[in-house]
Design a protein around this motif. Structure first.
Motif, mmCIF file in Angstrom:
data_model
loop_
_atom_site.group_PDB
_atom_site.id
_atom_site.type_symbol
_atom_site.label_atom_id
_atom_site.label_comp_id
_atom_site.label_asym_id
_atom_site.label_seq_id
_atom_site.Cartn_x
_atom_site.Cartn_y
_atom_site.Cartn_z
ATOM 1 N N SER A 141 0.822 -1.215 0.000
ATOM 2 C CA SER A 141 0.000 0.000 0.000
ATOM 3 C C SER A 141 0.852 1.260 0.000
ATOM 4 O O SER A 141 1.958 1.279 0.542
ATOM 5 C CB SER A 141 -0.886 -0.022 1.249
ATOM 6 N N GLY A 142 0.304 2.310 -0.589
ATOM 7 C CA GLY A 142 0.947 3.628 -0.536
ATOM 8 C C GLY A 142 0.444 4.435 0.651
ATOM 9 O O GLY A 142 0.713 5.626 0.735
ATOM 10 N N ASP A 143 -0.304 3.794 1.528
ATOM 11 C CA ASP A 143 -0.799 4.473 2.732
ATOM 12 C C ASP A 143 0.063 4.098 3.936
ATOM 13 O O ASP A 143 0.757 3.077 3.922
ATOM 14 C CB ASP A 143 -2.243 4.048 3.035
ATOM 15 N N MET A 144 -0.013 4.914 4.947
ATOM 16 C CA MET A 144 0.662 4.599 6.219
ATOM 17 C C MET A 144 -0.042 5.406 7.295
ATOM 18 O O MET A 144 -0.569 6.489 7.016
ATOM 19 C CB MET A 144 2.143 5.007 6.110
ATOM 20 N N PHE A 145 -0.104 4.866 8.495
ATOM 21 C CA PHE A 145 -0.662 5.659 9.590
ATOM 22 C C PHE A 145 -0.028 5.224 10.900
ATOM 23 O O PHE A 145 0.624 4.169 10.970
ATOM 24 C CB PHE A 145 -2.193 5.548 9.649
ATOM 25 N N GLY A 146 -0.203 6.035 11.911
ATOM 26 C CA GLY A 146 0.338 5.678 13.215
ATOM 27 C C GLY A 146 -0.278 6.548 14.290
ATOM 28 O O GLY A 146 -0.857 7.596 14.002
ATOM 29 N N TYR A 147 -0.191 6.100 15.516
ATOM 30 C CA TYR A 147 -0.630 6.913 16.663
ATOM 31 C C TYR A 147 0.219 6.516 17.865
ATOM 32 O O TYR A 147 0.605 5.355 17.986
ATOM 33 C CB TYR A 147 -2.134 6.716 16.941
ATOM 34 N N PHE A 148 0.565 7.488 18.678
ATOM 35 C CA PHE A 148 1.398 7.148 19.832
ATOM 36 C C PHE A 148 1.337 8.210 20.923
ATOM 37 O O PHE A 148 0.973 9.367 20.684
ATOM 38 C CB PHE A 148 2.859 6.899 19.444
ATOM 39 N N GLU A 149 1.710 7.770 22.115
ATOM 40 C CA GLU A 149 1.754 8.626 23.282
ATOM 41 C C GLU A 149 2.971 9.547 23.131
ATOM 42 O O GLU A 149 4.088 9.085 22.970
ATOM 43 C CB GLU A 149 1.918 7.716 24.515
ATOM 44 N N LEU A 150 2.727 10.888 23.155
ATOM 45 C CA LEU A 150 3.852 11.824 22.997
ATOM 46 C C LEU A 150 4.385 12.265 24.351
ATOM 47 O O LEU A 150 5.583 12.481 24.534
ATOM 48 C CB LEU A 150 3.413 13.037 22.184
ATOM 49 N N LEU A 159 -10.863 -2.168 -4.537
ATOM 50 C CA LEU A 159 -10.665 -0.729 -4.714
ATOM 51 C C LEU A 159 -9.484 -0.476 -5.645
ATOM 52 O O LEU A 159 -8.558 -1.275 -5.716
ATOM 53 C CB LEU A 159 -10.381 -0.073 -3.361
ATOM 54 N N GLU A 160 -9.516 0.671 -6.332
ATOM 55 C CA GLU A 160 -8.410 1.003 -7.224
ATOM 56 C C GLU A 160 -7.305 1.756 -6.486
ATOM 57 O O GLU A 160 -6.228 1.969 -7.019
ATOM 58 C CB GLU A 160 -8.921 1.862 -8.389
ATOM 59 N N ASP A 161 -7.608 2.221 -5.307
ATOM 60 C CA ASP A 161 -6.612 2.967 -4.539
ATOM 61 C C ASP A 161 -6.571 2.386 -3.119
ATOM 62 O O ASP A 161 -7.513 1.726 -2.678
ATOM 63 C CB ASP A 161 -7.006 4.458 -4.525
ATOM 64 N N ASP A 162 -5.468 2.660 -2.434
ATOM 65 C CA ASP A 162 -5.290 2.110 -1.094
ATOM 66 C C ASP A 162 -6.200 2.824 -0.101
ATOM 67 O O ASP A 162 -6.338 4.046 -0.131
ATOM 68 C CB ASP A 162 -3.835 2.287 -0.673
ATOM 69 N N LEU A 163 -6.781 2.041 0.781
ATOM 70 C CA LEU A 163 -7.723 2.610 1.750
ATOM 71 C C LEU A 163 -7.154 2.534 3.171
ATOM 72 O O LEU A 163 -6.609 1.511 3.576
ATOM 73 C CB LEU A 163 -9.047 1.838 1.696
ATOM 74 N N THR A 164 -7.271 3.652 3.868
ATOM 75 C CA THR A 164 -6.974 3.663 5.298
ATOM 76 C C THR A 164 -8.140 4.326 6.010
ATOM 77 O O THR A 164 -8.646 5.352 5.546
ATOM 78 C CB THR A 164 -5.703 4.485 5.598
ATOM 79 N N VAL A 165 -8.610 3.732 7.087
ATOM 80 C CA VAL A 165 -9.587 4.387 7.948
ATOM 81 C C VAL A 165 -9.011 4.355 9.356
ATOM 82 O O VAL A 165 -8.586 3.300 9.839
ATOM 83 C CB VAL A 165 -10.960 3.669 7.945
ATOM 84 N N LEU A 166 -8.970 5.519 9.978
ATOM 85 C CA LEU A 166 -8.482 5.594 11.359
ATOM 86 C C LEU A 166 -9.553 6.318 12.163
ATOM 87 O O LEU A 166 -9.924 7.443 11.832
ATOM 88 C CB LEU A 166 -7.153 6.362 11.389
#
Lengths: 114, 409
Positions: B192-201, B388-395
């Motif tokens: 995928s050309g998508d990426m996501f992340g979440y973290f404690e700062l 899908l024709e494109d990469d999907l991310t749901v956050l």
């Protein structure tokens, strides 16, 4: 893939020649428009009247040709449908490109500012 | 007595099954064929010939038309009906005037004919034709095999790359700092050309981001993985706060833009990133060409968060701004890559932003965990199962009641 027409005032009209400008044809579009720029076209209107969909690769190609023409000339766009307009707005491309309602408006404006 | 060139070029000798019930005729044919450098295998009738085709893997059969048990035409049909690994070239021996029979034989799958009166030279020519066709078929089969093997290797490599990419992603569902996080990650290809992340700062602030590289497939995934490695919690802490320690996600986006506009290419990415304070609920965010997020209040009312911004890595002169939004307890924020709104059904109608909003508003009833999956399922229905024709991310993030989940002391 593109159709080009030379108009008055040495303006070149480019129509992408595809309903969808996407990853599948963005490179070809960019290469062909780059060729006409390298061939001396420096006042270019890209008309999206018949383009229903532009994806992120299509937008990348469009910005690529804008960078190509740089300060050597003008490149404007016209005929954006509402979906393409929405994409322009979200990506702030309305601040990068001069956008006209249609080809006539683009040509008229370019002629005035010659 | 005959030209021996075929023998010299064929090693090992090609097998030819000679199906002929007349002992004399069979012996004669076999000696001719052996003389031409082939290995003749005798079959006294069609049944025996059929059995030999399977056992010897012979690629040429010369068959008499009339034989007991299984005649030449039925033998040919039986050979064609079997799904053999090798193509079997069938040459039928007929009478000189058997024109009608030839039509039936061709329909049954016979490739060529000789007559009993044919000269040894003609038999040789027919066999040479057979060898040429067989060699051609073998070459094609070899090429197909190589393409299949290469394709398999590429697929295996891509799957390994996809596993490596997924290892960069956080847990698809998690509880972090009083937030419930749920997500979906659906590559349009394997990677995928998508990426996501979440973290404690820090002890109060949660950072999150979603990135969508222009284009998709392997090319886009290389950049998305690079971004995934780059944006660590430390990177966020270093670049997404100003000198006074206030959240400055736009500062981080500007840093990324400076870095990625240095390359002279058409690659760029869109991004939505934010920092949310678990105590006050203040969300500081920067939207860089990524679609606006959906904010769903506890009553299920949906509003769009963000009104756009330049993509990253497209223009070195781009500037970025911070925005804020109040994230209420019991509310949710749903971030969704453009693959969802742009997904077209069979009539080329895009799914559109309002339909995503309609699913997001179900959050108070369904719970945040169900939102990403509901969007994936709705898109699947919309596209009638076509990927899908494109990469999907749901956050999707829900700000929980602190007393429920997190020690607020």
């Amino acid at each position: 893939m593109i159709h080009t027409t030379t108009l008055d005032e040495n303006i070149t009209l480019v129509r992408p020649g595809a309903e969808r400008l996407t990853a599948a044809n963005a490179k070809m579009f960019k290469d062909e428009v780059t060729d006409i720029i390298n061939g001396g076209a420096n006042r270019v209107v890209i008309d999206f009247k018949n383009v229903t969909f532009l994806d992120s690769s299509g937008l990348g190609a469009l910005v690529g040709v804008l960078k190509k023409i740089g300060h050597r000339g003008d490149l404007v766009v016209s005929g954006l449908n509402s979906d393409v307009q929405q994409m322009f707005r979200i990506c702030r491309m309305d601040r990068v490109f001069v956008v006209y309602k249609d080809v006539d408006a683009a040509v008229q404006s370019m002629a005035e500012y010659q | 007595m005959f030209d021996r060139t075929l023998r010299q070029t064929q090693a090992p000798r090609m097998k030819v099954i000679v199906a002929e019930d007349s002992d004399l005729q069979r012996l004669f044919l076999c000696s001719l064929i052996n003389g031409l450098g082939f290995e003749a295998i005798e079959a006294a009738d069609g049944d025996i010939a059929l059995d030999l085709v399977a056992r010897t893997r012979a690629e040429i059969v010369i068959s008499d038309l009339e034989m007991p048990h299984l005649d030449g035409i039925d033998l040919t049909r039986a050979i064609r009906a079997r799904n053999l690994d090798q193509y079997v070239h069938v040459i039928m021996v007929t009478g000189a005037d058997a024109v009608d029979i030839r039509d039936a034989a061709l329909l049954a799958g016979v490739d060529d004919f000789i007559t009993k009166e044919s000269s040894p030279a003609l038999l040789k020519a027919r066999l040479q034709t057979a060898v040429r066709l067989i060699n051609h078929a073998t070459e094609l089969a070899d090429r197909t095999r190589i393409i299949k093997e290469t394709n398999q290797r590429i697929q295996d490599d891509l799957r390994a790359a996809a596993v490596a990419q997924c290892q960069l992603l956080p847990n698809l569902q998690d509880e972090v700092m009083g937030f419930r996080v749920a997500s979906a990650f659906v590559p349009s290809a394997i990677v995928s050309g998508d990426m996501f992340g979440y973290f404690e700062l820090n002890d109060k602030k949660l950072g999150f981001y979603a990135v969508d590289v222009s284009g998709h497939g392997v090319h886009a995934s290389l950049l998305s993985v690079a971004i995934g490695h780059l944006i660590t919690p430390d990177y966020f802490r270093t670049h997404a706060f100003d000198a006074d320690g206030r959240p400055d996600p736009a500062g981080m986006v500007a840093t990324l833009n400076a870095r990625f506009s240095a390359f002279d290419g058409d690659d760029y990415f869109t991004m939505f990133c934010g920092i949310v304070d678990r105590v006050s609920g203040r969300l500081d965010f920067c939207q860089a060409g990524y679609p606006s997020a959906f904010y769903v209040d506890p009553a299920g009312s949906v509003s769009l968060v963000g009104d756009g911004g330049f993509p990253v890595g497209m223009l070195s002169s781009a500037t970025y701004g911070n925005n804020t939004h109040q994230f209420e307890i019991g509310a949710a924020l749903v971030i969704c890559s453009d693959a969802a709104a742009e997904a077209e059904n069979t009539s080329n109608q895009p799914f559109g932003t309002p339909r995503i909003g309609d699913i997001a508003r179900l959050f108070p009833r369904l719970g945040v965990d169900e939102i990403p999956l509901s969007i994936v399922q709705a898109l699947n229905l919309w596209r009638n199962g076509v990927p899908l024709e494109d990469d999907l991310t749901v956050l999707a993030l829900e700000r929980k009641n602190p007393s429920d989940t997190y020690n607020n002391a």
